[in-house]
Design an enzyme around this catalytic site. Structure first.
Site, mmCIF file in Angstrom:
data_model
loop_
_atom_site.group_PDB
_atom_site.id
_atom_site.type_symbol
_atom_site.label_atom_id
_atom_site.label_comp_id
_atom_site.label_asym_id
_atom_site.label_seq_id
_atom_site.Cartn_x
_atom_site.Cartn_y
_atom_site.Cartn_z
ATOM 1 N N ALA A 199 3.562 -3.586 4.606
ATOM 2 C CA ALA A 199 3.575 -3.616 3.136
ATOM 3 C C ALA A 199 2.723 -4.787 2.657
ATOM 4 C CB ALA A 199 5.013 -3.766 2.640
ATOM 5 N N LYS A 200 2.475 -4.794 1.361
ATOM 6 C CA LYS A 200 1.616 -5.828 0.751
ATOM 7 C C LYS A 200 2.019 -7.243 1.142
ATOM 8 C CE LYS A 200 -1.467 -4.174 -2.451
ATOM 9 N NZ LYS A 200 -1.086 -3.094 -3.365
ATOM 10 N N ARG A 201 3.330 -7.484 1.260
ATOM 11 C CA ARG A 201 3.732 -8.864 1.555
ATOM 12 C C ARG A 201 3.263 -9.325 2.933
ATOM 13 N NH1 ARG A 201 8.604 -7.895 4.589
ATOM 14 N NH2 ARG A 201 9.086 -5.722 4.143
ATOM 15 N N GLY A 224 0.215 -8.698 3.998
ATOM 16 C CA GLY A 224 -1.225 -8.964 3.868
ATOM 17 C C GLY A 224 -1.889 -7.741 3.268
#
Ligand code: GLU
Length: 486
Positions: free
Chosen positions: A257-259, A261
């Site tokens: 997921a975005k968190r 990277g």
């Protein structure tokens, strides 16, 4: 007549970005097709009209182009099985759904949204779903509702007993009890097919032999197979791909997921990774070559790829490993090529000067692992940062605040007297100076480099930096450094 030729398809929904999971799917589809002498088809799955995003289809084209996954058929280049955009195929699906209704394998459902919502609200079981209210409506009632223009969807009539089994090339034998299968919607109230229906019709009518996609579709596949069976069609070879996970701070892993990277191709490119390195890296996210080799060009991937090398265990996306690949790709390219791809970063860091960019590239190339590292490394060429004179002190080079001033002064005089300003003449001049002063080369180089750059750490040494800066700017900076020490 269907031919035996391998045909794979990449069927992205135009969401506005290309998740690495999707790109890996595209890559494996491409590799399976190309390694087996087959055809790679691009199909745009845009039946979810509410989720349509402006410009999203261009992102798909551009990504495939940048990643060099060239399709043989698709909306932009045509082919014998078009249209290749689902919204343009809208009229194809309904007759198939009606055929299933005629054969009692599907039915009209007139349930209102309110009824379906209240079903959901009043159920303790989250997965309970539709209660099959319209499954056995009398024929006359159905006709009456149709005649009066009542909105409807078409649902698949799932068998209520027994089980459905299929073979996946990666995950093996999968069996589900039919009682677990919902009477899924095939045609929505807006007349568009659901993904669940369209993918089957399209894969069949486009003669797709290998369906490659993420394992989140594994549990729906029995439903698709019941459709294939209902039509009497041959079921394709399924290749479901393992999940891609990201590493959490506490060492555990969870779905990428975005968190973790950048997760889309565009964001990875923006983060300074090269398309070739991204492709090489994600090829190995779920596929293992027989010899554990790591570096592959796309041609070499085609040569080496095989479905039996795909693993079903989740793959962990390791940004450090990707950066390592990226560094290797950067090192391996010509300096001219490196200068070319770095140009936007050069211009960003040094907007007001025309430097010899090949020289700039050559001091950076071996120490760059991401293109985004470039601007801060070379910003001192644009403007020297404010620096403390303590920078002149360096134990290893044997420089102090006291000896730096005379060293710098001697260097300025020697450099100024040179008839020409070239890398070699600067080099020889400073080396000769060190010999003359009977000090180590580093003892001369250190204060010169500090004064020229204002930075403790620079790409390239004193000689390269002076060469790139040119005589005028170099002399100015060295004199400023001398003034600072005075
Ligand atoms: N449109 C689907 C997606 O983007 C494709 C799934 C498939 O390949 O069948 O997830």
């Amino acid at each position: 007549m269907a031919s035996d030729k391998v045909r794979t398809r990449f069927a992205p929904s135009p969401t506005g970005f290309m998740h690495v999971g999707n790109l890996r799917t595209a890559l494996y589809e491409y590799l399976i097709a190309k390694s087996l002498g087959g055809t790679f088809v691009l199909r745009i799955e845009d039946t979810d009209q509410e989720r349509k995003v402006e410009g999203a289809v261009d992102i798909i084209y551009n990504t495939l182009k940048e990643a060099k996954l060239f399709h043989d058929e698709g909306p932009d280049i045509g082919g014998d099985y078009g249209p290749y955009v689902q919204s343009e195929r809208k009229d194809i699906y309904l007759p198939y759904a009606k055929q299933l209704i005629d054969e009692d394998k599907a039915y009209y459902c007139f349930c209102t949204k309110e009824r379906l919502d209240s079903l959901r609200e009043n159920s303790d079981d989250i997965g309970a779903g539709y209660d099959r209210h319209c499954r056995n409506l009398p024929k006359e009632e159905v006709q009456r509702l149709l005649d009066s223009g009542t909105p409807y969807v078409i649902r698949q009539k799932m068998p209520l007993e027994g089980s459905t089994t299929f073979e996946d090339s990666v995950f093996g034998t999968i069996t589900v009890d039919n009682s677990e299968l919902q009477d899924q919607i095939l045609i929505k109230a807006d007349g568009y097919p659901t993904y669940n229906f369209a993918n089957v019709i399209d894969d069949h009518t486009m003669n797709i032999t290998h369906v490659v996609r993420g394992c989140e579709y594994l549990s729906s596949t029995p439903k698709y197979n019941l459709l294939y069976e209902a039509f009497g069609w041959e079921i394709p070879t399924y290749v479901h791909l393992p999940l891609i996970m990201g590493k959490n701070d506490d060492g555990s892993v969870s779905k990428l997921a975005k968190r973790h990277g950048a997760t889309s191709f565009q964001d990875l490119v923006k983060a300074g990774y090269l398309p070739e390195a991204i492709i090489n890296y994600i090829a190995l996210l779920g596929w293992c070559p027989k010899d554990n080799r790591e570096m592959f060009t796309i041609e070499e991937l085609i040569e080496n790829f095989s479905i039996d090398g795909i693993s079903k265990s989740p793959a962990v996306f390791d940004y450090d490993k990707l950066e390592w690949f990226n560094g290797e790709y950067i090192k391996a390219m010509s300096v001219e090529k490196f200068a070319e791809i770095s140009m936007p970063y050069f211009k960003q860091a040094v907007p007001s000067k025309e430097l010899d960019w090949i020289k700039v590239a050559s001091i950076l190339q071996q120490r760059t692992t991401k293109l985004t590292q470039i601007p801060e490394k070379i910003a001192f060429f644009e403007k020297q940062p404010e620096y403390e004179k303590d920078l002149f002190v360096n134990k290893k080079s044997k420089t102090t605040l006291e000896n730096s001033a005379p060293l710098l002064k001697a260097a300025i005089e020697a450099l100024d007297a040179m008839p020409e300003w070239t890398h070699d003449s600067i080099h020889d001049c400073l080396i000769e100076l060190a010999q003359k002063l009977e000090v180590k080369n580093g003892t001369v180089m250190w204060p010169v480099r500090i004064a020229a750059s204002g930075m403790a750490v620079t790409p390239g040494g004193a000689v390269e930096i002076l060469d790139i800066l040119g005589k005028e700017e170099s002399m100015q900076r060295l004199n400023n450094g001398l003034a600072k020490l005075a």
